[in-house]
Design a protein around this motif. Structure first.
Motif, PDB file in Angstrom:
ATOM      1  N   VAL A 133       0.179 -18.348  23.921  1.00 16.60           N
ATOM      2  CA  VAL A 133       0.923 -16.778  24.498  1.00 16.60           C
ATOM      3  C   VAL A 133       1.000 -15.961  23.231  1.00 16.60           C
ATOM      4  O   VAL A 133       0.772 -15.169  23.153  1.00 16.60           O
ATOM      5  N   ASP A 134       2.470 -16.626  22.219  1.00 19.78           N
ATOM      6  CA  ASP A 134       2.556 -15.620  21.103  1.00 19.78           C
ATOM      7  C   ASP A 134       1.082 -15.208  20.778  1.00 19.78           C
ATOM      8  O   ASP A 134       1.135 -14.224  19.561  1.00 19.78           O
ATOM      9  N   THR A 135      -0.014 -16.222  20.205  1.00 22.62           N
ATOM     10  CA  THR A 135      -0.723 -16.033  19.283  1.00 22.62           C
ATOM     11  C   THR A 135      -1.876 -14.637  19.628  1.00 22.62           C
ATOM     12  O   THR A 135      -2.587 -13.939  19.627  1.00 22.62           O
ATOM     13  N   VAL A 136      -2.196 -15.186  21.370  1.00 19.20           N
ATOM     14  CA  VAL A 136      -2.636 -14.336  21.996  1.00 19.20           C
ATOM     15  C   VAL A 136      -2.269 -13.354  22.801  1.00 19.20           C
ATOM     16  O   VAL A 136      -3.427 -12.252  22.149  1.00 19.20           O
ATOM     17  N   ALA A 137      -1.211 -12.832  23.207  1.00 15.87           N
ATOM     18  CA  ALA A 137      -1.042 -11.944  23.815  1.00 15.87           C
ATOM     19  C   ALA A 137      -1.498 -10.417  22.691  1.00 15.87           C
ATOM     20  O   ALA A 137      -1.453  -9.265  23.487  1.00 15.87           O
ATOM     21  N   PRO A 138      -0.766 -10.385  21.368  1.00 15.58           N
ATOM     22  CA  PRO A 138      -1.255  -9.299  20.777  1.00 15.58           C
ATOM     23  C   PRO A 138      -2.468  -8.950  21.008  1.00 15.58           C
ATOM     24  O   PRO A 138      -3.200  -7.714  20.945  1.00 15.58           O
ATOM     25  N   ASP A 139      -3.799  -9.652  20.753  1.00 15.24           N
ATOM     26  CA  ASP A 139      -4.683  -9.231  20.780  1.00 15.24           C
ATOM     27  C   ASP A 139      -5.443  -9.384  22.465  1.00 15.24           C
ATOM     28  O   ASP A 139      -6.908  -8.113  22.443  1.00 15.24           O
ATOM     29  N   TYR A 140      -4.479  -9.070  23.803  1.00 17.83           N
ATOM     30  CA  TYR A 140      -4.915  -8.466  24.848  1.00 17.83           C
ATOM     31  C   TYR A 140      -4.039  -7.579  25.297  1.00 17.83           C
ATOM     32  O   TYR A 140      -3.085  -7.600  26.132  1.00 17.83           O
ATOM     33  N   PRO A 141      -3.423  -6.172  24.373  1.00 15.98           N
ATOM     34  CA  PRO A 141      -1.842  -5.086  24.692  1.00 15.98           C
ATOM     35  C   PRO A 141      -2.334  -5.032  26.242  1.00 15.98           C
ATOM     36  O   PRO A 141      -1.704  -4.331  26.654  1.00 15.98           O
ATOM     37  N   ASN A 142      -3.507  -4.418  27.035  1.00 19.10           N
ATOM     38  CA  ASN A 142      -3.401  -4.467  28.393  1.00 19.10           C
ATOM     39  C   ASN A 142      -3.753  -4.995  29.475  1.00 19.10           C
ATOM     40  O   ASN A 142      -3.954  -5.699  30.818  1.00 19.10           O
ATOM     41  N   VAL A 143      -3.112  -6.855  29.149  1.00 21.46           N
ATOM     42  CA  VAL A 143      -2.408  -7.991  29.762  1.00 21.46           C
ATOM     43  C   VAL A 143      -1.453  -8.362  30.272  1.00 21.46           C
ATOM     44  O   VAL A 143      -1.030  -8.140  29.083  1.00 21.46           O
ATOM     45  N   ALA A 144      -1.253  -8.499  31.285  1.00 18.15           N
ATOM     46  CA  ALA A 144       0.380  -9.128  31.345  1.00 18.15           C
ATOM     47  C   ALA A 144       0.323 -10.498  30.864  1.00 18.15           C
ATOM     48  O   ALA A 144      -0.367 -10.579  32.467  1.00 18.15           O
ATOM     49  N   PHE A 145       1.265 -11.122  29.991  1.00 15.55           N
ATOM     50  CA  PHE A 145       2.221 -12.878  30.052  1.00 15.55           C
ATOM     51  C   PHE A 145       2.808 -12.993  30.477  1.00 15.55           C
ATOM     52  O   PHE A 145       3.641 -12.244  30.436  1.00 15.55           O
ATOM     53  N   ALA A 146       3.194 -13.842  30.653  1.00 14.07           N
ATOM     54  CA  ALA A 146       4.892 -14.513  31.177  1.00 14.07           C
ATOM     55  C   ALA A 146       4.271 -16.022  30.740  1.00 14.07           C
ATOM     56  O   ALA A 146       2.812 -17.016  31.014  1.00 14.07           O
ATOM     57  N   VAL A 147       5.577 -16.596  30.255  1.00 12.31           N
ATOM     58  CA  VAL A 147       5.429 -18.152  29.963  1.00 12.31           C
ATOM     59  C   VAL A 147       6.747 -18.560  30.969  1.00 12.31           C
ATOM     60  O   VAL A 147       7.925 -18.020  30.924  1.00 12.31           O
ATOM     61  N   ILE A 148       5.979 -19.918  31.747  1.00 13.07           N
ATOM     62  CA  ILE A 148       7.408 -19.700  32.140  1.00 13.07           C
ATOM     63  C   ILE A 148       7.648 -21.223  31.358  1.00 13.07           C
ATOM     64  O   ILE A 148       7.277 -22.064  30.600  1.00 13.07           O
ATOM     65  N   ASP A 149       9.591 -20.654  31.276  1.00 11.72           N
ATOM     66  CA  ASP A 149      10.074 -21.907  29.989  1.00 11.72           C
ATOM     67  C   ASP A 149       9.938 -20.944  28.894  1.00 11.72           C
ATOM     68  O   ASP A 149      10.056 -21.880  28.049  1.00 11.72           O
ATOM     69  N   GLY A 150       9.837 -20.181  28.931  1.00 14.63           N
ATOM     70  CA  GLY A 150       8.677 -19.811  27.841  1.00 14.63           C
ATOM     71  C   GLY A 150       9.626 -19.359  26.407  1.00 14.63           C
ATOM     72  O   GLY A 150      11.069 -18.630  27.160  1.00 14.63           O
ATOM     73  N   PHE A 151       9.514 -19.575  25.265  1.00 15.04           N
ATOM     74  CA  PHE A 151      10.070 -18.840  23.778  1.00 15.04           C
ATOM     75  C   PHE A 151      10.010 -17.568  23.215  1.00 15.04           C
ATOM     76  O   PHE A 151       8.691 -17.880  23.534  1.00 15.04           O
ATOM     77  N   ASP A 152      10.245 -17.380  22.340  1.00 16.34           N
ATOM     78  CA  ASP A 152       9.507 -16.536  21.727  1.00 16.34           C
ATOM     79  C   ASP A 152       9.388 -17.034  19.944  1.00 16.34           C
ATOM     80  O   ASP A 152      10.483 -17.923  19.343  1.00 16.34           O
TER      81      ASP A 152
END
Length: 359
Positions: free
Chosen positions: A124-143
């Motif tokens: 998610v950390d890699t992909v999310a910046p390429d899709y700024p208009n998409v809402a991402f969430a990670v269960i048990d996620g970390f940065d």
């Protein structure tokens, strides 16, 4: 108390408006506030289209993934969501595969994407910046970067140690041998929170209790999808005198339940109320489950996007907001045990008991 640890027993074998901000760490409020100020409102076009990416074990694991699916199902029913895609994780898959799964969701028009499990944090950390208009969430996620902000990512975590404290106390209160067990899927900081809380709760009841600990895998997520490994771990603990074993091992926990049936011993489930989902023989061995409301987190994130005010940064679900807890299905816990657990619960919520997060 004597605590034994063994590792690697697996035989070989997972338009809406959004303002979202990732933070460097959930225990650093100053960084969180600074990150929030850096984030701008993000426009998401069209109706919600949800992609749910499962962890190892997938839908049907009777635990972690099924709980996420329950939250998705609730959201679909309440909000009339018509576009939903589920993605299954495979054993031993690479980061590239997880990234490809997320990109496939986003490229096909999904604007709400949930990664079920910490293993999606890097992807998610890699992909999310390429899709700024998409809402991402990670269960048990970390940065994983700890030095930048993805404004369209929410990290949804839990106070697993608090819920585990209660089932640890339950195990100690109802153990006849004075020896209990813990089986973890993977030996990482997340699953160690379960172990730490479980041990603390048990030791609060009986300082001399013996706790046996086994991790199926050291780092491979396959430890959550290995029923044979879970069964082998629990068999070893029952053989060493444990009469109750708590698992935090996802689908591998079905093997723990099989071992409990074969040994005529008892077990404790995790994430969902596993008395309600296990087979008839297994259910009669499950005295309680540590409830981790992945369904609540999944539903809540989707709801927040629908409402235009999505979860952002780090959110932790605790005993105080019923994000974690314990089940009483089956009537195995005595009234005295339940009364004691409710007292411990009140003390934790009040801050009179501080539950450790590390063994």
């Amino acid at each position: 108390m004597r605590r034994l640890s063994t590792y690697g027993v697996a035989l070989a074998t997972c338009g809406l408006i959004l303002t979202a901000c990732g933070t460097a760490a959930d225990d650093n409020d100053n960084d969180s506030d600074a990150a929030a100020e850096e984030c701008e409102t993000v426009q998401i076009e069209g109706d919600p289209q949800v992609g749910l990416a499962y962890d190892v074990g997938g839908r049907g694991d009777q635990s972690f993934n099924d709980s996420a699916y329950a939250g998705l199902t609730q959201a679909v029913a309440e909000f009339g969501i018509t576009e939903v895609t589920e993605g299954e994780a495979g054993q031993d898959e690479s980061e590239d595969i997880r990234e490809e799964r997320l990109r496939t969701f986003a490229d096909s028009g999904h604007n709400v994407i949930v990664g079920v499990g910490f293993a999606y944090s890097e992807a998610v950390d890699t992909v999310a910046p390429d899709y700024p208009n998409v809402a991402f969430a990670v269960i048990d996620g970390f940065d994983p970067t700890e030095d930048d902000v993805n404004c369209n990512v929410a990290y949804l975590g839990f106070a697993e140690n608090e819920g585990s404290y209660l089932v640890g106390a339950a195990a100690a209160l109802q153990s006849q041998t004075g020896t209990i067990g813990f089986v973890g899927g993977v030996n990482n900081t997340l699953i160690q929170k379960f172990e730490a809380g479980y041990a603390a709760g048990a030791e609060a009841v009986n300082p001399d209790i013996e706790i046996l600990t086994t991790y199926i895998e050291e780092s491979d997520p396959a430890g959550f999808g290995d029923p044979a490994g879970g069964q082998a771990a629990a068999e070893g603990q029952y053989g060493d005198g444990a009469d109750i074993v708590f698992h935090a091992a996802g689908f591998s926990g079905t093997g723990v339940f099989d071992a409990a049936v074969a040994a005529n011993k008892l077990a404790i489930g995790v994430d969902s109320d596993q008395f309600l989902t296990a087979g008839p023989e297994q259910a009669q061995r499950i005295i309680t489950s540590m409830l981790k409301r992945v369904d609540t987190a999944t539903f809540g994130f989707i709801e927040s996007v629908v409402d235009g005010e999505p979860d952002q940064g780090f959110t932790t679900f605790t005993l105080a907001d019923e994000g974690v807890g314990y089940s009483t299905s089956g009537g195995f816990l005595t009234p005295e045990t339940i009364a004691a657990l409710e007292d411990y619960k009140a003390q934790i919520i009040a801050g009179d008991i501080e539950v450790p997060t590390e063994p």
